[in-house]
Design a protein around this motif. Sequence first.
Motif, mmCIF file in Angstrom:
data_model
loop_
_atom_site.group_PDB
_atom_site.id
_atom_site.type_symbol
_atom_site.label_atom_id
_atom_site.label_comp_id
_atom_site.label_asym_id
_atom_site.label_seq_id
_atom_site.Cartn_x
_atom_site.Cartn_y
_atom_site.Cartn_z
ATOM 1 N N LYS A 161 78.101 27.528 42.383
ATOM 2 C CA LYS A 161 76.988 28.308 42.135
ATOM 3 C C LYS A 161 77.838 29.669 43.211
ATOM 4 O O LYS A 161 77.556 30.974 42.787
ATOM 5 C CB LYS A 161 75.791 28.245 43.158
ATOM 6 N N SER A 162 78.027 29.236 44.005
ATOM 7 C CA SER A 162 79.062 30.195 44.829
ATOM 8 C C SER A 162 80.504 30.675 44.110
ATOM 9 O O SER A 162 80.192 31.884 44.834
ATOM 10 C CB SER A 162 80.169 29.381 45.938
ATOM 11 N N ARG A 163 80.161 30.435 42.782
ATOM 12 C CA ARG A 163 81.918 31.395 42.755
ATOM 13 C C ARG A 163 81.425 30.956 41.196
ATOM 14 O O ARG A 163 81.864 30.258 40.479
ATOM 15 C CB ARG A 163 83.067 30.609 42.683
ATOM 16 N N PRO A 164 81.210 32.030 40.826
ATOM 17 C CA PRO A 164 80.443 32.466 38.957
ATOM 18 C C PRO A 164 81.762 32.281 38.160
ATOM 19 O O PRO A 164 83.499 32.697 38.775
ATOM 20 C CB PRO A 164 79.865 33.494 38.575
ATOM 21 N N PHE A 165 81.863 31.635 37.128
ATOM 22 C CA PHE A 165 83.071 31.760 36.674
ATOM 23 C C PHE A 165 83.177 33.190 35.266
ATOM 24 O O PHE A 165 82.029 32.749 34.174
ATOM 25 C CB PHE A 165 83.152 30.514 35.582
ATOM 26 N N ILE A 166 84.055 33.883 35.579
ATOM 27 C CA ILE A 166 83.717 35.186 34.368
ATOM 28 C C ILE A 166 84.963 35.312 33.625
ATOM 29 O O ILE A 166 85.670 34.861 34.192
ATOM 30 C CB ILE A 166 84.274 36.114 35.582
ATOM 31 N N ILE A 167 84.814 35.109 31.966
ATOM 32 C CA ILE A 167 86.341 35.509 31.439
ATOM 33 C C ILE A 167 85.634 37.101 30.505
ATOM 34 O O ILE A 167 84.739 37.162 29.867
ATOM 35 C CB ILE A 167 85.324 34.917 29.922
ATOM 36 N N SER A 168 87.080 37.532 30.438
ATOM 37 C CA SER A 168 86.926 38.908 29.773
ATOM 38 C C SER A 168 88.000 38.561 28.518
ATOM 39 O O SER A 168 88.871 38.185 28.720
ATOM 40 C CB SER A 168 88.349 39.855 30.489
ATOM 41 N N SER A 169 87.554 39.243 27.103
ATOM 42 C CA SER A 169 87.919 39.086 25.952
ATOM 43 C C SER A 169 87.577 40.452 25.618
ATOM 44 O O SER A 169 86.891 40.924 25.342
ATOM 45 C CB SER A 169 87.256 38.250 25.028
ATOM 46 N N GLY A 170 88.588 41.244 25.432
ATOM 47 C CA GLY A 170 88.438 42.507 24.988
ATOM 48 C C GLY A 170 88.032 43.272 26.286
ATOM 49 O O GLY A 170 88.197 42.913 27.565
ATOM 50 N N LYS A 171 86.242 44.321 25.836
ATOM 51 C CA LYS A 171 85.699 44.832 26.370
ATOM 52 C C LYS A 171 84.413 43.334 26.952
ATOM 53 O O LYS A 171 83.515 44.577 27.317
ATOM 54 C CB LYS A 171 85.136 45.703 25.824
ATOM 55 N N THR A 172 84.419 41.937 26.208
ATOM 56 C CA THR A 172 83.914 41.762 26.700
ATOM 57 C C THR A 172 83.634 40.489 26.946
ATOM 58 O O THR A 172 84.741 40.233 27.698
ATOM 59 C CB THR A 172 82.845 40.754 25.136
ATOM 60 N N SER A 173 82.282 40.882 28.328
ATOM 61 C CA SER A 173 82.559 40.067 29.622
ATOM 62 C C SER A 173 82.085 38.561 29.208
ATOM 63 O O SER A 173 80.833 38.953 28.666
ATOM 64 C CB SER A 173 82.082 40.572 30.552
ATOM 65 N N ILE A 174 82.139 37.883 29.510
ATOM 66 C CA ILE A 174 81.357 36.001 29.445
ATOM 67 C C ILE A 174 80.599 36.280 30.899
ATOM 68 O O ILE A 174 82.056 35.184 31.197
ATOM 69 C CB ILE A 174 81.938 35.280 28.696
ATOM 70 N N GLU A 175 79.726 35.385 31.155
ATOM 71 C CA GLU A 175 79.938 35.249 32.731
ATOM 72 C C GLU A 175 79.120 34.121 32.771
ATOM 73 O O GLU A 175 77.719 33.550 32.370
ATOM 74 C CB GLU A 175 79.283 36.308 33.575
ATOM 75 N N VAL A 176 79.610 32.634 33.360
ATOM 76 C CA VAL A 176 78.856 30.895 33.231
ATOM 77 C C VAL A 176 78.596 30.930 34.246
ATOM 78 O O VAL A 176 79.757 30.859 35.721
ATOM 79 C CB VAL A 176 78.976 30.297 32.319
ATOM 80 N N VAL A 177 77.945 29.547 35.577
ATOM 81 C CA VAL A 177 77.732 29.153 37.399
ATOM 82 C C VAL A 177 78.479 27.338 36.177
ATOM 83 O O VAL A 177 79.465 26.951 36.600
ATOM 84 C CB VAL A 177 76.989 28.206 37.370
ATOM 85 N N GLY A 178 77.918 26.331 35.526
ATOM 86 C CA GLY A 178 78.942 25.874 34.614
ATOM 87 C C GLY A 178 78.228 25.147 33.300
ATOM 88 O O GLY A 178 76.810 25.518 32.830
ATOM 89 N N THR A 179 78.935 25.534 32.478
ATOM 90 C CA THR A 179 78.360 24.856 31.095
ATOM 91 C C THR A 179 79.709 24.084 29.991
ATOM 92 O O THR A 179 81.400 24.559 30.734
ATOM 93 C CB THR A 179 77.460 25.836 30.060
ATOM 94 N N LYS A 180 79.574 24.273 28.430
ATOM 95 C CA LYS A 180 80.524 24.302 27.715
ATOM 96 C C LYS A 180 80.699 24.897 26.732
ATOM 97 O O LYS A 180 79.790 25.244 25.539
ATOM 98 C CB LYS A 180 80.758 22.782 27.386
ATOM 99 N N PHE A 181 81.665 25.896 26.410
ATOM 100 C CA PHE A 181 81.234 27.033 25.460
ATOM 101 C C PHE A 181 82.844 26.946 24.876
ATOM 102 O O PHE A 181 83.521 27.528 25.481
ATOM 103 C CB PHE A 181 80.359 28.456 26.204
ATOM 104 N N GLU A 182 82.764 27.926 23.582
ATOM 105 C CA GLU A 182 83.853 28.342 23.009
ATOM 106 C C GLU A 182 84.001 29.926 22.829
ATOM 107 O O GLU A 182 83.314 30.442 22.720
ATOM 108 C CB GLU A 182 84.295 27.777 21.404
ATOM 109 N N VAL A 183 85.003 30.347 23.013
ATOM 110 C CA VAL A 183 85.137 32.177 23.069
ATOM 111 C C VAL A 183 86.351 32.302 22.317
ATOM 112 O O VAL A 183 87.404 31.878 21.986
ATOM 113 C CB VAL A 183 85.247 32.532 24.336
ATOM 114 N N LYS A 184 86.134 33.374 21.097
ATOM 115 C CA LYS A 184 87.417 33.717 20.102
ATOM 116 C C LYS A 184 87.543 35.485 20.944
ATOM 117 O O LYS A 184 87.017 35.956 20.392
ATOM 118 C CB LYS A 184 87.321 33.625 19.278
#
Length: 318
Positions: A161-184
């Motif tokens: 919870k103290s460090r969110p997980f942030i993915i940048s894909s092009g101009k889209t941003s995806i933010e989670v704390v803990g989960t399972k997902f796919e990014v293309k």
Amino acid sequence: MKDKIKDKAIHWVACKKEGLTFEQEKEFEIWLKEDEEHQKAFEEANLVYSIFQNIPKNHTQTLSKNALKEAKKIKFIEKTVKPFIEMVAILCGLFIGYKFFIPEYEKDYKTQFSSLKQEILPDGSKLSIDTKSNLQIEYFKDKRKVFLENGQVLFEVAKDKSRPFIISSGKTSIEVVGTKFEVKNLEHITTVSVEEGVVKVSFNNHTLLPNQDISLLKKGEKIVISDLGKITYLGKTDIEEIAPWRNDELIFRKITLKEAFDTFSRYQDLKVEFQNKNFENKLFSGKFNTLEIDKFLFAIQKIYPIKIVKSENKITVN
């Protein structure tokens, strides 16, 4: 003792930026050679200043105010010569927080043709990286960041919870704390599909403006968004269809023949030519192994009045 060395190093960086007199230069050289720790502290303080110099001006103004406010609590600043006090105060504040700008961990991943990769990150997060994918990972004290340049990755993020997980894909941003997902990230289009947990998706069309929140995706939901911010799909998805490539499978649901051939080409060395362009946009659904190109060719010829000629790795559709 270490704090005193750090304070002195900051003082010397500030003085050097303003310009040293001959006497100060001699005093600085003596101090620098006295102890190896002096050299290290000075280099670190200099690095902090360099980082500050490379931050865009609109951000440095806010950072300077905050740093100045925090640093004025430090006693030795009160003794600093007035012309240098603001620079020293800013350096002190930045010195306290600069490690938030420096990654604790960083690594690049680039998978080659027909090569899947499984990785476990330092925090226990797991990555399944598809063939022909390119991404960079950086872990900071306050966040975990991934830059997906292209390809497909299944993320299983460890909770922190103290460090969110942030993915940048092009101009889209995806933010989670803990989960399972796919990014293309394929052909300037980002697709996010959630297998477990909740994922926040946002979009940023301008690096200097805040991200615009788009959606909170839950288990079994998907979004497809272009680098221009156009959402072409937002809704339910079959869990079975999330990252089937991890099991060497491809699942097509009403995609064009061109898209299907492009997908097979990620796993096999194929060159496809549509002599009749009308067939490129014909829709197709089916399930195949990543290497079952012949089975796929047989199926589409049963559905559409097309002729396919295959010679080694070249396929002609007419």
